[in-house]
Design an enzyme around this catalytic site. Structure first.
Site, PDB file in Angstrom:
ATOM      1  N   ASP A  43       0.823  -1.209   0.000  1.00  0.00           N
ATOM      2  CA  ASP A  43       0.000   0.000   0.000  1.00  0.00           C
ATOM      3  C   ASP A  43       0.864   1.269   0.000  1.00  0.00           C
ATOM      4  O   ASP A  43       1.989   1.253   0.486  1.00  0.00           O
ATOM      5  CB  ASP A  43      -0.847  -0.025   1.284  1.00  0.00           C
ATOM      6  CG  ASP A  43      -2.205   0.602   1.082  1.00  0.00           C
ATOM      7  OD1 ASP A  43      -2.498   1.023  -0.055  1.00  0.00           O
ATOM      8  OD2 ASP A  43      -2.963   0.685   2.046  1.00  0.00           O
ATOM      9  N   GLY A  44       0.313   2.355  -0.541  1.00  0.00           N
ATOM     10  CA  GLY A  44       0.989   3.644  -0.450  1.00  0.00           C
ATOM     11  C   GLY A  44       1.599   4.145  -1.742  1.00  0.00           C
ATOM     12  O   GLY A  44       2.293   5.163  -1.765  1.00  0.00           O
ATOM     13  N   HIS A  60       3.096   3.199  -8.834  1.00  0.00           N
ATOM     14  CA  HIS A  60       2.971   1.757  -9.138  1.00  0.00           C
ATOM     15  C   HIS A  60       4.238   1.234  -9.813  1.00  0.00           C
ATOM     16  O   HIS A  60       4.689   0.122  -9.535  1.00  0.00           O
ATOM     17  CB  HIS A  60       1.748   1.528 -10.025  1.00  0.00           C
ATOM     18  CG  HIS A  60       0.464   1.911  -9.373  1.00  0.00           C
ATOM     19  ND1 HIS A  60       0.157   1.581  -8.073  1.00  0.00           N
ATOM     20  CD2 HIS A  60      -0.590   2.633  -9.842  1.00  0.00           C
ATOM     21  CE1 HIS A  60      -1.046   2.059  -7.765  1.00  0.00           C
ATOM     22  NE2 HIS A  60      -1.519   2.709  -8.809  1.00  0.00           N
ATOM     23  N   GLU A  90     -11.847  -4.598  -4.997  1.00  0.00           N
ATOM     24  CA  GLU A  90     -12.251  -3.187  -4.828  1.00  0.00           C
ATOM     25  C   GLU A  90     -11.518  -2.268  -5.810  1.00  0.00           C
ATOM     26  O   GLU A  90     -11.988  -1.182  -6.129  1.00  0.00           O
ATOM     27  CB  GLU A  90     -11.932  -2.720  -3.395  1.00  0.00           C
ATOM     28  CG  GLU A  90     -12.730  -3.431  -2.306  1.00  0.00           C
ATOM     29  CD  GLU A  90     -14.228  -3.263  -2.498  1.00  0.00           C
ATOM     30  OE1 GLU A  90     -14.914  -4.284  -2.706  1.00  0.00           O
ATOM     31  OE2 GLU A  90     -14.696  -2.106  -2.495  1.00  0.00           O
ATOM     32  N   LEU A 154      11.094 -20.973  -4.215  1.00  0.00           N
ATOM     33  CA  LEU A 154      10.143 -20.017  -3.623  1.00  0.00           C
ATOM     34  C   LEU A 154       8.799 -20.088  -4.351  1.00  0.00           C
ATOM     35  O   LEU A 154       8.777 -20.094  -5.597  1.00  0.00           O
ATOM     36  CB  LEU A 154      10.714 -18.599  -3.735  1.00  0.00           C
ATOM     37  CG  LEU A 154       9.784 -17.428  -3.371  1.00  0.00           C
ATOM     38  CD1 LEU A 154       9.545 -17.392  -1.853  1.00  0.00           C
ATOM     39  CD2 LEU A 154      10.358 -16.099  -3.856  1.00  0.00           C
ATOM     40  N   VAL A 218      -6.810  -5.027   7.315  1.00  0.00           N
ATOM     41  CA  VAL A 218      -6.386  -6.147   6.475  1.00  0.00           C
ATOM     42  C   VAL A 218      -7.102  -6.123   5.122  1.00  0.00           C
ATOM     43  O   VAL A 218      -6.717  -6.843   4.203  1.00  0.00           O
ATOM     44  CB  VAL A 218      -6.600  -7.509   7.183  1.00  0.00           C
ATOM     45  CG1 VAL A 218      -5.663  -7.636   8.376  1.00  0.00           C
ATOM     46  CG2 VAL A 218      -8.045  -7.726   7.545  1.00  0.00           C
TER      47      VAL A 218
HETATM   48  C1  LIG Z   1      -2.440  -6.721 -11.673  1.00  0.00           C
HETATM   49  C2  LIG Z   1      -2.021  -5.537 -10.931  1.00  0.00           C
HETATM   50  C3  LIG Z   1      -0.606  -5.566 -10.446  1.00  0.00           C
HETATM   51  C4  LIG Z   1      -0.163  -4.466  -9.734  1.00  0.00           C
HETATM   52  C5  LIG Z   1       1.123  -4.458  -9.277  1.00  0.00           C
HETATM   53  N1  LIG Z   1       1.577  -3.368  -8.575  1.00  0.00           N
HETATM   54  C6  LIG Z   1       0.658  -2.395  -8.036  1.00  0.00           C
HETATM   55  C7  LIG Z   1       0.431  -2.681  -6.647  1.00  0.00           C
HETATM   56  C8  LIG Z   1       1.539  -2.373  -5.738  1.00  0.00           C
HETATM   57  C9  LIG Z   1       2.879  -2.136  -6.215  1.00  0.00           C
HETATM   58  C10 LIG Z   1       3.467  -3.180  -7.092  1.00  0.00           C
HETATM   59  C11 LIG Z   1       2.976  -3.017  -8.471  1.00  0.00           C
HETATM   60  N2  LIG Z   1       1.908  -5.539  -9.524  1.00  0.00           N
HETATM   61  N3  LIG Z   1       3.180  -5.801  -9.143  1.00  0.00           N
HETATM   62  C12 LIG Z   1       3.511  -7.013  -9.621  1.00  0.00           C
HETATM   63  C13 LIG Z   1       2.438  -7.538 -10.312  1.00  0.00           C
HETATM   64  C14 LIG Z   1       2.372  -8.842 -10.957  1.00  0.00           C
HETATM   65  C15 LIG Z   1       1.194  -9.550 -10.943  1.00  0.00           C
HETATM   66  C16 LIG Z   1       1.145 -10.797 -11.515  1.00  0.00           C
HETATM   67  C17 LIG Z   1       2.274 -11.327 -12.084  1.00  0.00           C
HETATM   68  F1  LIG Z   1       2.236 -12.564 -12.634  1.00  0.00           F
HETATM   69  C18 LIG Z   1       3.455 -10.623 -12.110  1.00  0.00           C
HETATM   70  C19 LIG Z   1       3.510  -9.374 -11.545  1.00  0.00           C
HETATM   71  C20 LIG Z   1       1.417  -6.595 -10.236  1.00  0.00           C
HETATM   72  N4  LIG Z   1       0.166  -6.636 -10.709  1.00  0.00           N
END
Ligand SMILES: CCc1cc(N2CCCCCC2)n2ncc(-c3ccc(F)cc3)c2n1
Length: 263
Positions: A43-44, A60, A90, A154, A218
């Protein structure tokens, strides 16, 4: 008197004394049992960008870099399961341009990180309903799962379009069906069986759940699974989350574990 929930104080806070080096922190946490499963509510990101006069998407993008670095740190430590709450049910309510940007991140991550994850023997899994994501995103998610399904290192979970109450309701409906069709007896329905009907089937419950940005909630994440988890809240915004803070969070977990059971 209501005791305010003790917040984890990060390495950034001078009140916690001299800042230890990454090496000192690593030495400290390697001397005690590590959490088997760490889950992170990242978050943030929007606030991080706003503080810098940048668009939310810049938060992001920086957050994605922190995901990459935290995966490396967890893998190097030998943590068995790492789960990121990447997109909740959400989050669809966010502005369309932001949702479109977020949905492209797995596609980007596939291009930049799949080879490294394969080299690291990481098994990538998704928690949530992939079908609501755009086709190109779904293909990237499925590619991650398919190309890493035989890996034994992992276990890396991304919770996408995930909501815990929905997960629990779907499990209850499937259990009812299986009792009604005679597949299971009503007497067999217990906590162990319930866990087998959840999206986290086969995974250990999270020992440590970290939430960044100071929110002490949470937010419909792993509600069944975190029943006995250590919850750790830090004011640090996710894009500012460092390996040092990750190690300090693990050290805090280890301190709590040592006290667990002590009267
Ligand atoms: C679908 C939205 C989303 C947002 C997001 N954020 C946004 C939220 C917080 C910061 C991190 C970047 N991340 N970060 C990795 C993935 C990711 C997801 C699946 C995958 F197989 C590989 C990478 C990701 N997916």
């Amino acid at each position: 008197m209501i005791k305010s929930l003790k917040r984890f104080v990060s390495a950034e806070n001078p009140d916690k004394g001299a800042k230890r080096t990454k090496e000192e922190l690593l030495e400290s946490i390697k001397s005690a049992p590590l959490p088997e499963h760490v889950a992170i509510i990242t978050d943030g990101n929007g606030r991080w960008a706003k503080k810098r006069g940048l668009p939310r998407t810049a938060g992001h993008a920086q957050g994605m870099k922190r995901v990459r670095e935290t995966i490396r740190a967890a893998d190097a430590l030998g943590i068995k399961v790492l789960t990121f709450y990447s997109f909740s049910t959400e989050n669809w309510k966010r502005p369309q341009d932001e949702v479109e940007y977020l949905m492209k991140l797995p596609i980007e991550f596939l291009k930049t990180d799949l080879n490294e994850l394969i080299e690291r023997n990481v098994k990538v899994q998704m928690l949530g309903e992939k079908s609501k994501t755009p086709s190109a995103t779904q293909q990237a998610l499925l590619a991650f799962e398919e190309k890493t399904k035989d890996n034994t290192g992992l276990i890396l979970n991304f919770a996408i379009n995930y909501g815990s109450r929905d997960e629990i309701l779907q499990a209850v409906h499937r259990i009812i069906d299986d009792v009604q069709n005679g597949h299971i007896d009503k007497e067999q329905v217990n906590e162990q069986l319930m866990s087998q009907y959840l999206l986290t089937k086969g995974l250990p419950d999270p020992d440590l759940v970290i939430r960044t940005s100071g929110e002490i909630r949470v937010s419909n994440f792993l509600l069944w699974q975190l029943a006995y988890s250590e919850l750790l809240f830090t004011d640090v915004l996710w894009p500012d989350f460092t390996d040092e803070i990750f190690y300090e969070a693990i050290e805090d977990f280890q301190r709590r574990s040592r006290r667990f059971g002590a009267v």
